[in-house]
Design an enzyme around this catalytic site. Sequence first.
Site, short mmCIF file in Angstrom:
data_model
loop_
_atom_site.label_atom_id
_atom_site.label_comp_id
_atom_site.label_asym_id
_atom_site.label_seq_id
_atom_site.Cartn_x
_atom_site.Cartn_y
_atom_site.Cartn_z
N ASP A 75 42.92 33.60 51.95
CA ASP A 75 42.33 34.02 51.98
C ASP A 75 42.82 35.73 52.88
O ASP A 75 42.70 35.71 53.39
CB ASP A 75 41.13 34.65 51.35
CG ASP A 75 39.94 35.56 50.98
OD1 ASP A 75 40.41 36.05 50.37
OD2 ASP A 75 39.56 36.61 51.64
N GLU A 81 37.38 28.06 51.84
CA GLU A 81 38.46 29.54 52.45
C GLU A 81 38.80 29.71 53.57
O GLU A 81 37.72 29.34 54.52
CB GLU A 81 37.51 30.71 52.05
CG GLU A 81 37.73 32.25 52.41
CD GLU A 81 37.26 32.93 51.67
OE1 GLU A 81 37.00 33.50 50.52
OE2 GLU A 81 36.44 34.42 52.37
N LYS A 132 32.74 28.68 50.72
CA LYS A 132 33.64 30.67 51.15
C LYS A 132 33.01 30.93 52.52
O LYS A 132 32.37 30.16 53.28
CB LYS A 132 33.65 31.76 50.23
CG LYS A 132 33.53 31.87 48.78
CD LYS A 132 33.48 32.61 47.82
CE LYS A 132 34.64 33.46 48.02
NZ LYS A 132 35.37 34.35 46.79
N ARG A 174 35.01 49.27 14.52
CA ARG A 174 35.19 49.25 15.72
C ARG A 174 35.04 47.95 16.99
O ARG A 174 35.65 47.89 17.97
CB ARG A 174 33.85 50.89 16.41
CG ARG A 174 34.14 50.31 17.87
CD ARG A 174 35.06 50.73 18.62
NE ARG A 174 36.51 51.72 18.16
CZ ARG A 174 37.30 51.57 17.83
NH1 ARG A 174 37.86 50.64 19.55
NH2 ARG A 174 37.82 52.37 17.87
N LYS A 210 35.38 37.31 38.97
CA LYS A 210 35.04 38.88 38.82
C LYS A 210 35.12 38.85 37.21
O LYS A 210 36.14 39.98 36.51
CB LYS A 210 36.37 39.21 39.41
CG LYS A 210 35.67 38.96 41.20
CD LYS A 210 36.66 40.27 42.07
CE LYS A 210 36.36 39.25 43.18
NZ LYS A 210 37.26 40.10 44.61
#
Length: 282
Positions: free
Chosen positions: A222, A200, A170, A103, A138
Amino acid sequence: MTHSPLPELLVEPLVRAALVEDLGPSGDVTSAAVIPHDLRYSATLNARQDGVISGGQLAELAFRLVDPSLVVKVHRPDGSTVRAGDAVMTIEGAALSILAAERVALNFMGRLSGVATLTARFVAKAQGTDARITCTRKTTPGLRLVEKQAVLHGGGAAHRFGLSDAILIKDNHIAAAGGIAPALRAARTSASHMRRIEIEVDTLAQLDEVLETGGADVVLLDNMTTADLTAAVQRVAEQLVTEASGTMRLDRIAEVAATGVDFISVGALTHSAPVLDLGLDF
């Protein structure tokens, strides 16, 4: 497409932790109850779907950690394209040992092959252009190393691994710093030829400010429309590396790649990849 395996020192703790989680304090009580301890067997790990293989290194390690005497033969190494029914790996030895690792081996391979397979689909959409498909941060906590490796197996490109790799300014950084210009000026004091600066922008007006201020190496475009991406690439005129991000669905990749951007970052490669169906057959 193949890549060198990761150093075992880095991936062994991941596999060992997964085995400890699955086997618990008493091991595989079902197999121990119904299978003779001296039974030897040969099992084949087969692809049940078309896809790209990744995670084979971890699967092989799972079998070896459970029982070093198991003989593992890899038929389709990581980065290989497979068809449903293809044999990926065979494992020979004690049946109890094979089942104890089954597994964990399948979990790693199914998850990572899913990432590689989805990446390959995105890469195919960008063919005929210079755009590279890349992932983001992510990722599944604790599995970033192997998930990003799976993106490479699928033909994708490497992005920064973590917060310490590069300076990526960002929207929240810009707001906290007081604007694009002060953020870039402050970042420049920490940058070097080994540490690049990416910033960004959400609008063409912000892009103009970045170009006027200077100091950036890469610009992250973006959530822009395709028309704005085209205009942005023209304004940059190869002064900066361009990266498109946000709403990068599979059905949009071809038109985004055609705008001339250098990179297209896709969070879905790692946070939404379906598991590739693989099975271990005795």
